[in-house]
Design a protein around this motif. Structure first.
Motif, short mmCIF file in Angstrom:
data_model
loop_
_atom_site.label_atom_id
_atom_site.label_comp_id
_atom_site.label_asym_id
_atom_site.label_seq_id
_atom_site.Cartn_x
_atom_site.Cartn_y
_atom_site.Cartn_z
N GLY A 206 0.77 -1.58 0.47
CA GLY A 206 0.27 0.25 0.02
C GLY A 206 0.47 1.13 -0.01
N ASP B 46 -1.80 -4.09 -1.92
CA ASP B 46 -2.63 -3.28 -1.95
C ASP B 46 -3.92 -3.49 -1.38
OD1 ASP B 46 -0.46 -1.72 -2.63
OD2 ASP B 46 -1.43 -1.64 -5.28
N ASN B 47 -4.50 -4.33 -1.08
CA ASN B 47 -5.79 -4.46 -0.62
C ASN B 47 -5.74 -6.06 -0.08
OD1 ASN B 47 -6.56 -6.66 -2.32
ND2 ASN B 47 -7.12 -4.89 -4.18
#
Length: 323
Positions: A33, A49-50
């Motif tokens: 992230g 990123d998640n």
């Protein structure tokens, strides 16, 4: 197979530690992230990123080490139930849920006590790893003052600017220079111009072992720190260091004194440009250089760091077997 999770991909102190851990623990690195500068990262990595992306990647691993990751990443680690170690570097990056990791480690006793006081979790203390094979002394000190940092207010670079502006005309052969990246760069540039401090603000570097050779004095006037890796890298190269009298710096100095290394580092009152200017002036006039490398080589080696981590890994594996 081991994996290391971190927030940012850039070349800095935490990233230098991760580089050593990835190499000596044969671990992959996943960036979660944060900043994404592949050309500035000292290790290979992939991103997640998640939470969903990270969960898909973590199924391949049996141990997780993480350095100040976002909440979604902490939740993913918890969901996997894979043994994990959280590495805490500063008081202001101690906000990860402490019920998740199997163990928590940090680099200084003061920070371990802080973590216990805020969360009730006891930490293992593991010293930073410095690669003394590449951070070696030059034949003579360079002609720059400043250092390798990041351009954020917490680093106190504005304090340095005000201090250097007071004394720079006394040292025409010495120039000021920083390497880094960060959101407060423009503020520092404007202040330097306003005070006619004549400071170079360069981009982050992937070769600190080369860039540090240009320095005769490294200055870390931070407002908040743990124990900056660049301080240890400079001392491994016998470059004098001046830093703020924060808890981590004071603990480091006392530890060195206990081992017979007096005055290994000069500490000054934080937020005081006048006192900092005086300390810089004395060091530059004296051009004093001592053998600080021996202390770093003995107590902050890559091997000591990995040995400490392996002991923690063995402990959590044994604990899991006993359940």
């Amino acid at each position: 197979k081991n994996v290391i999770l971190t927030r940012n991909a850039i070349c800095g102190g935490v990233e230098s530690i991760i580089k050593v851990e990835a190499e000596l623990l044969d671990a992959d690195v996943i960036v979660c992230g944060g900043l994404d500068y592949k050309e500035l990262a000292p290790f290979e990595y992939v991103r997640a990123d998640n939470r969903e992306d990270l969960l898909k990647q973590l199924v391949n691993y049996s141990l997780i080490i993480y350095h100040w990751i976002p909440d979604y990443a902490v939740k993913a680690v918890a969901e996997t139930k894979i043994p994990s170690i959280e590495f805490v570097h500063r008081t202001d990056t101690n906000d990860c849920d402490k019920s998740v990791p199997s163990a928590v480690v940090t680099h200084s006793k003061f920070l371990g006590e802080y973590i216990f006081s805020t969360s009730g979790v006891r930490c293992d203390i593991i010293d930073h790893p410095i690669d003394t094979d590449i951070f070696v002394p030059a034949e003579s000190l360079g002609k720059y003052i400043g250092g390798i940092t990041s351009y954020y207010d917490v680093k106190g670079i504005d304090v340095f600017i005000r201090a250097w502006a007071k004394i720079k005309d006394e040292f025409p052969s010495i120039k000021a220079r920083f390497y880094g990246k960060g959101l407060d760069l423009e503020k520092f540039q404007k202040l330097s111009k306003k005070l006619n401090a004549d400071i170079e603000f360069l981009s982050a570097t992937t070769m600190p072992e080369i860039k540090l050779r240009d320095f005769c004095l490294v200055v870390c006037p931070s407002r908040c720190e743990g124990l900056p890796v660049v301080i240890l890298e400079a001392l491994a190269m016998n470059i004098p260091v001046i830093a703020s009298n924060l808890d981590g710096m004071m603990e480091f100095k006392k530890t060195a004194q206990f081992q017979g290394y007096d005055d290994i580092i000069t500490l000054t009152k934080q937020e005081d440009p006048l006192i900092l200017a005086g300390a810089m002036k004395r060091q530059l006039k004296g051009n004093y250089r001592q053998n600080t490398r021996d202390f770093i080589k003995k107590f902050y080696s890559k091997e000591n760091h990995i040995m400490g981590l392996k002991k923690v890994i063995d402990k959590i594996i044994m604990a899991k077997r006993d359940i």
